[in-house]
Motif scaffolding. Structure first.
Motif, PDB file in Angstrom:
ATOM      1  N   GLY A 105      43.421  24.466  75.127  1.00 28.65           N
ATOM      2  CA  GLY A 105      43.353  25.719  75.865  1.00 28.65           C
ATOM      3  C   GLY A 105      44.709  26.396  75.918  1.00 28.65           C
ATOM      4  N   TYR A 106      45.704  25.815  75.288  1.00 28.66           N
ATOM      5  CA  TYR A 106      47.065  26.342  75.309  1.00 28.66           C
ATOM      6  C   TYR A 106      47.624  26.362  73.890  1.00 28.66           C
ATOM      7  CZ  TYR A 106      52.140  26.344  76.138  1.00 28.66           C
ATOM      8  OH  TYR A 106      53.490  26.625  76.116  1.00 28.66           O
ATOM      9  N   ARG A 107      48.135  27.505  73.464  1.00 26.48           N
ATOM     10  CA  ARG A 107      48.735  27.652  72.138  1.00 26.48           C
ATOM     11  C   ARG A 107      50.244  27.867  72.320  1.00 26.48           C
ATOM     12  NH1 ARG A 107      44.625  25.838  70.598  1.00 26.48           N
ATOM     13  NH2 ARG A 107      42.908  26.922  69.635  1.00 26.48           N
ATOM     14  N   PRO A 108      51.031  26.815  72.245  1.00 22.17           N
ATOM     15  CA  PRO A 108      52.475  26.973  72.456  1.00 22.17           C
ATOM     16  C   PRO A 108      53.160  27.639  71.270  1.00 22.17           C
ATOM     17  CG  PRO A 108      51.995  24.738  71.818  1.00 22.17           C
ATOM     18  CD  PRO A 108      50.668  25.431  71.968  1.00 22.17           C
ATOM     19  N   GLU A 109      54.249  28.276  71.543  1.00 17.86           N
ATOM     20  CA  GLU A 109      55.086  28.854  70.500  1.00 17.86           C
ATOM     21  C   GLU A 109      56.048  27.782  70.006  1.00 17.86           C
ATOM     22  OE1 GLU A 109      55.092  31.985  69.166  1.00 17.86           O
ATOM     23  OE2 GLU A 109      53.318  32.409  70.372  1.00 17.86           O
ATOM     24  N   ALA A 110      56.484  27.919  68.763  1.00 17.83           N
ATOM     25  CA  ALA A 110      57.508  27.045  68.196  1.00 17.83           C
ATOM     26  C   ALA A 110      58.750  27.894  67.958  1.00 17.83           C
ATOM     27  CB  ALA A 110      57.020  26.424  66.894  1.00 17.83           C
ATOM     28  N   ARG A 142      65.951  27.830  78.062  1.00 20.80           N
ATOM     29  CA  ARG A 142      65.577  29.172  78.535  1.00 20.80           C
ATOM     30  C   ARG A 142      64.195  29.455  77.954  1.00 20.80           C
ATOM     31  NH1 ARG A 142      67.925  33.566  80.761  1.00 20.80           N
ATOM     32  NH2 ARG A 142      67.208  35.607  80.054  1.00 20.80           N
ATOM     33  N   ILE A 143      63.256  29.844  78.815  1.00 23.01           N
ATOM     34  CA  ILE A 143      61.866  30.012  78.387  1.00 23.01           C
ATOM     35  C   ILE A 143      61.431  31.466  78.458  1.00 23.01           C
ATOM     36  CG2 ILE A 143      61.233  27.670  79.068  1.00 23.01           C
ATOM     37  CD1 ILE A 143      59.886  28.953  81.565  1.00 23.01           C
ATOM     38  N   VAL A 144      60.252  31.733  77.908  1.00 17.65           N
ATOM     39  CA  VAL A 144      59.614  33.047  77.987  1.00 17.65           C
ATOM     40  C   VAL A 144      58.506  32.920  79.038  1.00 17.65           C
ATOM     41  CG1 VAL A 144      58.340  34.814  76.719  1.00 17.65           C
ATOM     42  CG2 VAL A 144      60.105  33.456  75.545  1.00 17.65           C
ATOM     43  N   PRO A 145      58.685  33.482  80.218  1.00 15.67           N
ATOM     44  CA  PRO A 145      57.705  33.306  81.286  1.00 15.67           C
ATOM     45  C   PRO A 145      56.286  33.713  80.906  1.00 15.67           C
ATOM     46  CG  PRO A 145      59.701  34.288  82.159  1.00 15.67           C
ATOM     47  CD  PRO A 145      59.840  34.264  80.665  1.00 15.67           C
ATOM     48  N   ALA A 146      56.117  34.694  80.043  1.00 16.60           N
ATOM     49  CA  ALA A 146      54.785  35.142  79.634  1.00 16.60           C
ATOM     50  C   ALA A 146      54.050  34.070  78.831  1.00 16.60           C
ATOM     51  CB  ALA A 146      54.888  36.422  78.820  1.00 16.60           C
ATOM     52  N   ASN A 147      54.782  33.116  78.251  1.00 17.33           N
ATOM     53  CA  ASN A 147      54.169  32.066  77.438  1.00 17.33           C
ATOM     54  C   ASN A 147      53.908  30.767  78.208  1.00 17.33           C
ATOM     55  OD1 ASN A 147      54.325  33.830  75.301  1.00 17.33           O
ATOM     56  ND2 ASN A 147      56.149  32.899  74.424  1.00 17.33           N
ATOM     57  N   VAL A 148      54.172  30.757  79.501  1.00 16.32           N
ATOM     58  CA  VAL A 148      53.933  29.557  80.320  1.00 16.32           C
ATOM     59  C   VAL A 148      52.427  29.393  80.505  1.00 16.32           C
ATOM     60  CG1 VAL A 148      54.272  28.520  82.601  1.00 16.32           C
ATOM     61  CG2 VAL A 148      56.149  29.733  81.486  1.00 16.32           C
ATOM     62  N   PRO A 149      51.899  28.179  80.256  1.00 14.55           N
ATOM     63  CA  PRO A 149      50.451  27.989  80.417  1.00 14.55           C
ATOM     64  C   PRO A 149      50.033  28.039  81.884  1.00 14.55           C
ATOM     65  CG  PRO A 149      51.511  25.889  80.011  1.00 14.55           C
ATOM     66  CD  PRO A 149      52.570  26.942  79.854  1.00 14.55           C
ATOM     67  N   PRO A 150      48.830  28.543  82.162  1.00 17.35           N
ATOM     68  CA  PRO A 150      48.334  28.548  83.545  1.00 17.35           C
ATOM     69  C   PRO A 150      48.213  27.119  84.075  1.00 17.35           C
ATOM     70  CG  PRO A 150      46.931  29.879  82.104  1.00 17.35           C
ATOM     71  CD  PRO A 150      47.897  29.154  81.226  1.00 17.35           C
ATOM     72  N   GLU A 151      48.283  26.978  85.380  1.00 13.81           N
ATOM     73  CA  GLU A 151      48.223  25.659  86.011  1.00 13.81           C
ATOM     74  C   GLU A 151      46.895  24.941  85.767  1.00 13.81           C
ATOM     75  OE1 GLU A 151      50.612  23.817  87.590  1.00 13.81           O
ATOM     76  OE2 GLU A 151      51.993  25.391  86.956  1.00 13.81           O
ATOM     77  N   ASP A 152      45.816  25.682  85.544  1.00 15.98           N
ATOM     78  CA  ASP A 152      44.506  25.046  85.372  1.00 15.98           C
ATOM     79  C   ASP A 152      44.283  24.509  83.959  1.00 15.98           C
ATOM     80  OD1 ASP A 152      44.356  27.551  84.224  1.00 15.98           O
ATOM     81  OD2 ASP A 152      42.329  27.980  84.953  1.00 15.98           O
ATOM     82  N   VAL A 153      45.208  24.759  83.038  1.00 17.81           N
ATOM     83  CA  VAL A 153      45.079  24.255  81.668  1.00 17.81           C
ATOM     84  C   VAL A 153      45.500  22.792  81.625  1.00 17.81           C
ATOM     85  CG1 VAL A 153      45.975  24.444  79.311  1.00 17.81           C
ATOM     86  CG2 VAL A 153      45.464  26.500  80.619  1.00 17.81           C
ATOM     87  N   THR A 154      44.625  21.961  81.050  1.00 20.11           N
ATOM     88  CA  THR A 154      44.965  20.549  80.862  1.00 20.11           C
ATOM     89  C   THR A 154      45.309  20.322  79.403  1.00 20.11           C
ATOM     90  OG1 THR A 154      42.659  19.968  80.501  1.00 20.11           O
ATOM     91  CG2 THR A 154      43.509  19.759  82.747  1.00 20.11           C
ATOM     92  N   PHE A 155      46.192  19.386  79.169  1.00 18.74           N
ATOM     93  CA  PHE A 155      46.648  19.121  77.814  1.00 18.74           C
ATOM     94  C   PHE A 155      45.945  17.893  77.264  1.00 18.74           C
ATOM     95  CE2 PHE A 155      50.388  20.930  80.076  1.00 18.74           C
ATOM     96  CZ  PHE A 155      50.280  22.202  79.533  1.00 18.74           C
ATOM     97  N   SER A 156      44.831  18.134  76.610  1.00 17.96           N
ATOM     98  CA  SER A 156      44.101  17.039  75.971  1.00 17.96           C
ATOM     99  C   SER A 156      43.478  17.581  74.695  1.00 17.96           C
ATOM    100  CB  SER A 156      43.030  16.470  76.893  1.00 17.96           C
ATOM    101  OG  SER A 156      42.107  17.477  77.242  1.00 17.96           O
TER     102      SER A 156
END
Length: 188
Positions: A111-116, A158-172
């Protein structure tokens, strides 16, 4: 060429009492200087230490707050954590790993697509992934990433706040979800 050497020395006459005699001139002067210094300190000492001991010193509430080790420092939305995959001197290796990571994470159906991010900090190219405001969330994501990249670790960045995953996203991964469902069905 001629060298001339000279030396000075002071001769001190020994009294009958010897050098340990408390009445020697040097010791009397040192004792008088110590007394004068103590008197000067007593006269000019600040009362700040007394105020601090009695807790009358006011500390602004902003400075009295303790920072949490799992959150971004001082509420700065740009201060956070990422996962470092590699540090290398080869830009080609860094770019290749970055692209491989993006392909792998896309296939995991999260549910989360991180940037590289590939950046240069002399003399190394580093590949960081994700944007997290808390170290705990970054550590959760690292567990998933370590399945493919076992040398990955959490780093402050230093991060991009717009790319932070929502709290309800689980990493599995999709596999993890399927395995969990199968376990639940077999228990029932």
């Amino acid at each position: 060429m001629a060298f001339i050497f000279s030396a000075c020395s002071a001769a001190r006459e020994l009294t009958e009492g010897g050098p340990a005699d408390p009445e020697s001139t040097d010791e009397v002067l040192a004792t008088e200087e110590a007394r004068a210094l103590q008197q000067l300190l007593d006269e000019t000492r600040s009362t700040l230490a007394d105020v601090e001991e009695s807790d009358q010193l006011e500390v602004p509430s902003h400075f009295a707050q303790e920072a949490s080790s799992n959150s971004a420092v001082s509420g700065n939305p740009y201060q956070g954590f990422r996962i470092q995959l590699i540090s290398t001197r080869s830009v080609e290796e860094a770019d290749t790993l970055s692209n491989q990571f993006l392909e792998w994470i896309e296939s995991e159906a999260l549910g989360y697509r991180p940037e590289a991010y590939v950046f240069f900090k002399q003399p190394y190219y580093r590949v960081h992934v994700g944007d997290f405001q808390s170290k705990a969330r970054a550590a959760d994501f690292t567990k998933l990433v370590k399945q493919k990249y076992p040398d990955a670790w959490v780093v402050p960045d230093r991060i991009v706040p717009a790319n932070v995953p929502p709290e309800d996203v689980t990493f599995s991964t999709e596999e993890d979800t399927t395995e969990t469902l199968e376990k639940l069905e077999s228990e029932n």
